[in-house]
Design a protein around this motif. Structure first.
Motif, PDB file in Angstrom:
ATOM      1  N   UNK A 394     -59.095 -48.065  -8.215  1.00  0.00           N
ATOM      2  CA  UNK A 394     -59.157 -47.556  -9.581  1.00  0.00           C
ATOM      3  C   UNK A 394     -59.614 -46.105  -9.591  1.00  0.00           C
ATOM      4  N   UNK A 395     -58.992 -45.273 -10.494  1.00  0.00           N
ATOM      5  CA  UNK A 395     -59.437 -43.885 -10.617  1.00  0.00           C
ATOM      6  C   UNK A 395     -60.851 -43.825 -11.165  1.00  0.00           C
ATOM      7  N   UNK A 396     -61.607 -42.890 -10.678  1.00  0.00           N
ATOM      8  CA  UNK A 396     -62.962 -42.693 -11.158  1.00  0.00           C
ATOM      9  C   UNK A 396     -62.937 -41.889 -12.457  1.00  0.00           C
ATOM     10  N   UNK A 397     -64.107 -41.771 -13.053  1.00  0.00           N
ATOM     11  CA  UNK A 397     -64.218 -40.960 -14.289  1.00  0.00           C
ATOM     12  C   UNK A 397     -63.823 -39.514 -14.016  1.00  0.00           C
ATOM     13  N   UNK A 398     -64.231 -39.008 -12.854  1.00  0.00           N
ATOM     14  CA  UNK A 398     -63.893 -37.612 -12.514  1.00  0.00           C
ATOM     15  C   UNK A 398     -62.395 -37.443 -12.294  1.00  0.00           C
ATOM     16  N   UNK A 399     -61.726 -38.519 -11.765  1.00  0.00           N
ATOM     17  CA  UNK A 399     -60.265 -38.455 -11.595  1.00  0.00           C
ATOM     18  C   UNK A 399     -59.583 -38.321 -12.948  1.00  0.00           C
ATOM     19  N   UNK A 400     -60.000 -39.150 -13.899  1.00  0.00           N
ATOM     20  CA  UNK A 400     -59.392 -39.045 -15.247  1.00  0.00           C
ATOM     21  C   UNK A 400     -59.704 -37.684 -15.878  1.00  0.00           C
ATOM     22  N   UNK A 401     -60.909 -37.227 -15.627  1.00  0.00           N
ATOM     23  CA  UNK A 401     -61.274 -35.907 -16.182  1.00  0.00           C
ATOM     24  C   UNK A 401     -60.394 -34.798 -15.580  1.00  0.00           C
ATOM     25  N   UNK A 402     -60.117 -34.885 -14.263  1.00  0.00           N
ATOM     26  CA  UNK A 402     -59.271 -33.872 -13.608  1.00  0.00           C
ATOM     27  C   UNK A 402     -57.831 -33.927 -14.138  1.00  0.00           C
ATOM     28  N   UNK A 403     -57.323 -35.155 -14.363  1.00  0.00           N
ATOM     29  CA  UNK A 403     -55.965 -35.293 -14.912  1.00  0.00           C
ATOM     30  C   UNK A 403     -55.911 -34.717 -16.333  1.00  0.00           C
ATOM     31  N   UNK A 404     -56.964 -35.015 -17.116  1.00  0.00           N
ATOM     32  CA  UNK A 404     -57.022 -34.496 -18.491  1.00  0.00           C
ATOM     33  C   UNK A 404     -57.030 -32.962 -18.486  1.00  0.00           C
ATOM     34  N   UNK A 405     -57.820 -32.364 -17.585  1.00  0.00           N
ATOM     35  CA  UNK A 405     -57.870 -30.894 -17.509  1.00  0.00           C
ATOM     36  C   UNK A 405     -56.520 -30.300 -17.117  1.00  0.00           C
ATOM     37  N   UNK A 406     -55.845 -30.967 -16.145  1.00  0.00           N
ATOM     38  CA  UNK A 406     -54.523 -30.479 -15.724  1.00  0.00           C
ATOM     39  C   UNK A 406     -53.560 -30.412 -16.902  1.00  0.00           C
ATOM     40  N   UNK A 407     -53.447 -31.512 -17.631  1.00  0.00           N
ATOM     41  CA  UNK A 407     -52.464 -31.586 -18.711  1.00  0.00           C
ATOM     42  C   UNK A 407     -52.835 -30.665 -19.861  1.00  0.00           C
ATOM     43  N   UNK A 408     -54.102 -30.618 -20.228  1.00  0.00           N
ATOM     44  CA  UNK A 408     -54.484 -29.785 -21.359  1.00  0.00           C
ATOM     45  C   UNK A 408     -54.458 -28.298 -21.019  1.00  0.00           C
ATOM     46  N   UNK A 409     -54.570 -27.969 -19.719  1.00  0.00           N
ATOM     47  CA  UNK A 409     -54.379 -26.565 -19.332  1.00  0.00           C
ATOM     48  C   UNK A 409     -52.906 -26.171 -19.423  1.00  0.00           C
ATOM     49  N   UNK A 410     -52.026 -27.075 -19.000  1.00  0.00           N
ATOM     50  CA  UNK A 410     -50.585 -26.797 -19.059  1.00  0.00           C
ATOM     51  C   UNK A 410     -50.046 -26.896 -20.488  1.00  0.00           C
ATOM     52  N   UNK A 411     -50.621 -27.870 -21.248  1.00  0.00           N
ATOM     53  CA  UNK A 411     -50.157 -28.079 -22.627  1.00  0.00           C
ATOM     54  C   UNK A 411     -51.389 -28.075 -23.528  1.00  0.00           C
ATOM     55  N   UNK A 412     -51.821 -26.892 -23.975  1.00  0.00           N
ATOM     56  CA  UNK A 412     -53.064 -26.809 -24.768  1.00  0.00           C
ATOM     57  C   UNK A 412     -53.013 -27.635 -26.056  1.00  0.00           C
ATOM     58  N   UNK A 413     -51.848 -27.875 -26.582  1.00  0.00           N
ATOM     59  CA  UNK A 413     -51.738 -28.598 -27.862  1.00  0.00           C
ATOM     60  C   UNK A 413     -51.608 -30.108 -27.676  1.00  0.00           C
TER      61      UNK A 413
END
Length: 507
Positions: A394-413
């Motif tokens: 299972x992904x850790x909390x930091x893994x989900x946080x890293x995925x969230x940062x990736x997507x929101x950096x590429x797609x700010x909206x």
């Protein structure tokens, strides 16, 4: 090897083509120069087929100067063949060929074109048109620094004013032209110009000046032999001299000179002049029989009705040709305007199409590039590997946080689009599902990562489709909508129907 041979043959073909074109043009230029030399030597120009062929060739492959030269020679040919209307029309088109804005414009030939037009107008008894063209001929002769030609054209104005019966202008321009000839050392032409004002001077009573003109003409014109006889073709001078003798009441001398005119001048003008002069002599001598005789001869020769009819027909013909030429120019300008408009429309349509294609390809590239970065990022690969292991890690909390940062950096909206209503925000579970879908994980992979059944993930997706996008449909539609979320997510533009149809048709 065959490719090399083919390329060599192609190169030789191209070289042969350019050499043949250059050779053909050199041949046509040589033919044109031969005709020009014939014209300079006053040879009769009667090869109209060759002249027309040269015009057709240079219209396609020649410069404006070459087109001008070819049409001038064709006009001279028509003139020598007696086809004055065709000659005039050709000169009109020749003048249109000249590019007077170019630094290398052939002003010399252009001056000759207007000079030849003036000659035709003189023969057609159109003095005003003759004067207009003479003014242009003088202007262009001066532009090419041909002083003699400019003075010759200036001198021809005397003929036009003679037709207009403007005697003061005849005297003025004849005197001025004579002075110009003297300034360049052409005393023969100066004395010849003075002869053209003899009749006008006699009518104005300037007898002494008329006598000076006669003396100068006979002494310096180089047109008389040792016996005092003028060269063939200029016998009309005897009529002028006879009029002078009548003016000073030397009737015997007048009779002698008029009879000399009848004897040597066999053309119609001299015959009319000689008989009319003798009629005036015998009127002064009051010899009735002779008056009647020469009056009858003059009447028979001078058919005024015929002359007037011919003049009117020529004037109508000239008016017709002027009209046709103006109509030709108008139609040509209309055609050029239409072609310009069509070209402009074509350019605009081409720019629009290219712009649409460019924008379309640009967004395809942008979408592909964004999807590639999201799908192949390190965190995305880790999520995919975790979901595919036999025993899912299972992904850790930091893994989900890293995925969230990736997507929101590429797609700010991204977050704002998924949470349009601040009163109904997505839960962490729901947002994680959306993040996983955006890196294009399958629902089964997401279910394994979230330790739930695929049916539950399907239920969540359908719920979010209605909540976020206000649609009731398959869960797969929600996946598509999530993947469509790009860097700039804006409302669709309202395009005109024609643009929408065009875009749907091609894309």
């Amino acid at each position: 090897m065959m490719r090399i041979v083919r390329n060599i043959l192609l190169a030789f073909s191209v070289l042969w083509f350019f050499l043949s074109c250059g050779t053909r043009k050199a041949e046509k230029l040589q033919q044109l120069e031969i005709l020009e030399q014939m014209n300079l030597t006053d040879s009769v120009m009667n090869n109209d087929s060759l002249a027309e062929e040269l015009v057709a060739y240079f219209d396609k492959y020649g410069s404006p100067n070459e087109q001008l030269r070819a049409r001038y020679i064709l006009g001279r040919t028509y003139f020598d063949l007696g086809e004055l209307p065709r000659a005039l029309e050709t000169y009109l088109k020749a003048a249109d060929c000249a590019d007077t804005t170019a630094t290398d414009c052939d002003y010399k030939t252009l001056s000759k074109v207007y000079g030849q037009k003036a000659v035709i107008y003189y023969e057609q008894i159109q003095p005003r048109s003759q004067l207009n063209d003479l003014h242009l001929a003088i202007r262009y002769a001066r532009k090419c620094n041909d002083t003699l030609m400019a003075i010759e054209f200036y001198a021809l104005q005397v003929e036009a004013y003679s037709l207009l019966k403007e005697r003061d202008s005849v005297i003025y321009y004849a005197d001025k032209a004579a002075n110009m000839f003297r300034m360049i050392g052409r005393n023969d032409r100066a004395s010849q110009m003075l002869s053209s004002e003899i009749t006008s001077l006699i009518h104005k009573g300037s007898i002494d000046k008329a006598k000076k003109c006669i003396d100068s003409y006979e002494a310096h014109s180089c047109l008389f032999n040792e016996n005092g006889d003028i060269v063939r073709g200029r016998e009309i001078y005897y009529y002028l001299k006879g009029k002078y003798y009548l003016a000073v009441n030397k009737l015997d001398s007048a009779e002698e000179i008029f009879r000399k005119e009848l004897r040597y001048g066999k053309d119609l003008n001299n015959q009319i002049g000689g008989n009319k002069g003798l009629q005036e002599v015998f009127e002064k001598k009051r010899i009735t029989d002779s008056i009647a005789k020469y009056a009858t001869l003059t009447y028979e020769l001078n058919d005024s009705v015929y002359s007037l009819s011919e003049m009117q027909n020529i004037q109508k013909l000239q008016a017709s040709y002027n009209y046709n030429h103006n109509k030709y120019l108008t139609e040509q300008k209309k055609m050029e305007a239409k072609m310009l408009l069509l070209l402009l429309l074509f350019v605009i349509v081409a720019i629009v199409i290219i712009g649409i294609l460019f924008i379309h390809r640009y967004y395809i590239y942008k979408k592909a590039a964004l999807d590639y970065r999201l799908r192949n990022a390190d965190i995305s690969q880790r999520f995919r590997e975790m979901s595919q292991q036999n025993t899912a890690r299972l992904p850790s909390f930091s893994d989900w946080r890293e995925l969230k940062d990736l997507i929101e950096n590429e797609i700010p909206s991204f977050y704002r689009i998924l949470n349009p209503d601040m009163d109904h925000l997505l839960t962490d579970f729901e947002y994680d599902v959306c993040l996983a879908l955006r890196i294009q994980l399958s629902p089964i992979e997401i279910a394994r990562l979230k330790q739930c059944s695929p049916s539950y993930i399907t239920k969540v997706r359908k719920k979010l489709l209605l909540q976020i996008f206000n649609r009731e449909d398959n869960a797969d539609v929600f996946d598509d909508e999530i993947v469509k979320i790009r860097k700039h997510h804006v409302r669709k533009m309202r395009l005109p129907n024609i643009v929408k149809s065009f875009y749907r048709h091609f894309f």
